[in-house]
Design a protein around this motif. Structure first.
Motif, PDB file in Angstrom:
ATOM      1  N   ILE A 295       0.853  -1.192   0.000  1.00 23.11           N
ATOM      2  CA  ILE A 295       0.000   0.000   0.000  1.00 23.11           C
ATOM      3  C   ILE A 295       0.887   1.239   0.000  1.00 23.11           C
ATOM      4  O   ILE A 295       0.648   2.205  -0.730  1.00 23.11           O
ATOM      5  CB  ILE A 295      -0.963  -0.009   1.206  1.00 23.11           C
ATOM      6  CG1 ILE A 295      -1.986  -1.130   1.031  1.00 23.11           C
ATOM      7  CG2 ILE A 295      -1.640   1.346   1.385  1.00 23.11           C
ATOM      8  CD1 ILE A 295      -2.856  -1.377   2.243  1.00 23.11           C
ATOM      9  N   ARG A 296       1.945   1.213   0.803  1.00 25.31           N
ATOM     10  CA  ARG A 296       2.873   2.352   0.864  1.00 25.31           C
ATOM     11  C   ARG A 296       3.514   2.601  -0.501  1.00 25.31           C
ATOM     12  O   ARG A 296       3.659   3.734  -0.930  1.00 25.31           O
ATOM     13  CB  ARG A 296       3.946   2.080   1.933  1.00 25.31           C
ATOM     14  CG  ARG A 296       4.972   3.147   2.096  1.00 25.31           C
ATOM     15  CD  ARG A 296       4.441   4.485   2.531  1.00 25.31           C
ATOM     16  NE  ARG A 296       3.589   4.403   3.689  1.00 25.31           N
ATOM     17  CZ  ARG A 296       2.688   5.339   4.013  1.00 25.31           C
ATOM     18  NH1 ARG A 296       2.557   6.413   3.281  1.00 25.31           N
ATOM     19  NH2 ARG A 296       1.927   5.194   5.076  1.00 25.31           N
ATOM     20  N   ILE A 297       3.879   1.529  -1.212  1.00 25.68           N
ATOM     21  CA  ILE A 297       4.462   1.677  -2.546  1.00 25.68           C
ATOM     22  C   ILE A 297       3.445   2.326  -3.485  1.00 25.68           C
ATOM     23  O   ILE A 297       3.794   3.159  -4.316  1.00 25.68           O
ATOM     24  CB  ILE A 297       4.925   0.298  -3.101  1.00 25.68           C
ATOM     25  CG1 ILE A 297       6.113  -0.227  -2.307  1.00 25.68           C
ATOM     26  CG2 ILE A 297       5.265   0.380  -4.578  1.00 25.68           C
ATOM     27  CD1 ILE A 297       7.362   0.612  -2.402  1.00 25.68           C
ATOM     28  N   GLY A 298       2.186   1.955  -3.336  1.00 22.66           N
ATOM     29  CA  GLY A 298       1.136   2.601  -4.131  1.00 22.66           C
ATOM     30  C   GLY A 298       1.044   4.089  -3.839  1.00 22.66           C
ATOM     31  O   GLY A 298       0.887   4.908  -4.753  1.00 22.66           O
ATOM     32  N   PHE A 299       1.149   4.451  -2.554  1.00 22.61           N
ATOM     33  CA  PHE A 299       1.136   5.873  -2.193  1.00 22.61           C
ATOM     34  C   PHE A 299       2.333   6.596  -2.806  1.00 22.61           C
ATOM     35  O   PHE A 299       2.212   7.721  -3.287  1.00 22.61           O
ATOM     36  CB  PHE A 299       1.155   6.052  -0.673  1.00 22.61           C
ATOM     37  CG  PHE A 299      -0.122   5.671   0.028  1.00 22.61           C
ATOM     38  CD1 PHE A 299      -1.315   5.535  -0.651  1.00 22.61           C
ATOM     39  CD2 PHE A 299      -0.115   5.458   1.389  1.00 22.61           C
ATOM     40  CE1 PHE A 299      -2.489   5.191   0.000  1.00 22.61           C
ATOM     41  CE2 PHE A 299      -1.283   5.116   2.068  1.00 22.61           C
ATOM     42  CZ  PHE A 299      -2.466   4.981   1.373  1.00 22.61           C
ATOM     43  N   LEU A 300       3.496   5.950  -2.767  1.00 13.97           N
ATOM     44  CA  LEU A 300       4.693   6.557  -3.361  1.00 13.97           C
ATOM     45  C   LEU A 300       4.482   6.793  -4.853  1.00 13.97           C
ATOM     46  O   LEU A 300       4.819   7.863  -5.368  1.00 13.97           O
ATOM     47  CB  LEU A 300       5.918   5.672  -3.110  1.00 13.97           C
ATOM     48  CG  LEU A 300       7.229   6.141  -3.750  1.00 13.97           C
ATOM     49  CD1 LEU A 300       7.627   7.521  -3.246  1.00 13.97           C
ATOM     50  CD2 LEU A 300       8.335   5.119  -3.466  1.00 13.97           C
ATOM     51  N   ALA A 301       3.914   5.821  -5.543  1.00 12.20           N
ATOM     52  CA  ALA A 301       3.645   5.980  -6.980  1.00 12.20           C
ATOM     53  C   ALA A 301       2.667   7.128  -7.219  1.00 12.20           C
ATOM     54  O   ALA A 301       2.853   7.938  -8.139  1.00 12.20           O
ATOM     55  CB  ALA A 301       3.107   4.675  -7.562  1.00 12.20           C
TER      56      ALA A 301
END
Length: 110
Positions: A26-32
């Protein structure tokens, strides 16, 4: 505030808000998502957005928007680094060494 203090502040703030508990994917999605917002802010600065539902804003306002979006990207990177107990200073050092190793030798031989 130095980089270590900022990394600790982000850690404390995100933990207090419960944001650090989110799954890493989920955090990687936020970063993207935040990276896309950086791209949007740069587009607004460089060529404009030409959208009737958005105000043009001044160069200074657009630049401040970019500063905010870069902060969001940095915050997400720090949360990821904190999850794996990686200090930003180590990231800086490793990145610098990698680039020096990759490019400085070529420059010496040129």
């Amino acid at each position: 505030m130095d980089v270590n203090e900022f990394q600790q502040w982000v850690k404390d703030y995100y933990e207090e808000r419960g944001w650090s508990k989110l799954d890493i994917f989920i955090r990687i999605g936020f970063l993207a998502e935040e990276t896309g917002e950086v791209a949007r802010a740069i587009r607004a600065l460089e060529i404009g957005r030409d959208r009737p539902d958005e105000s043009d804003g001044t160069y200074s306002e657009k630049k401040q928007e970019l500063v905010g979006e870069l902060g969001d990207v940095l915050g997400n990177i720090i949360v990821i680094a904190n999850k794996y107990d990686i200090k930003l200073e180590d990231i800086f050092k490793t990145h610098q060494e990698k680039l020096d190793d990759r490019y400085m030798e070529k420059m010496k031989n040129s």
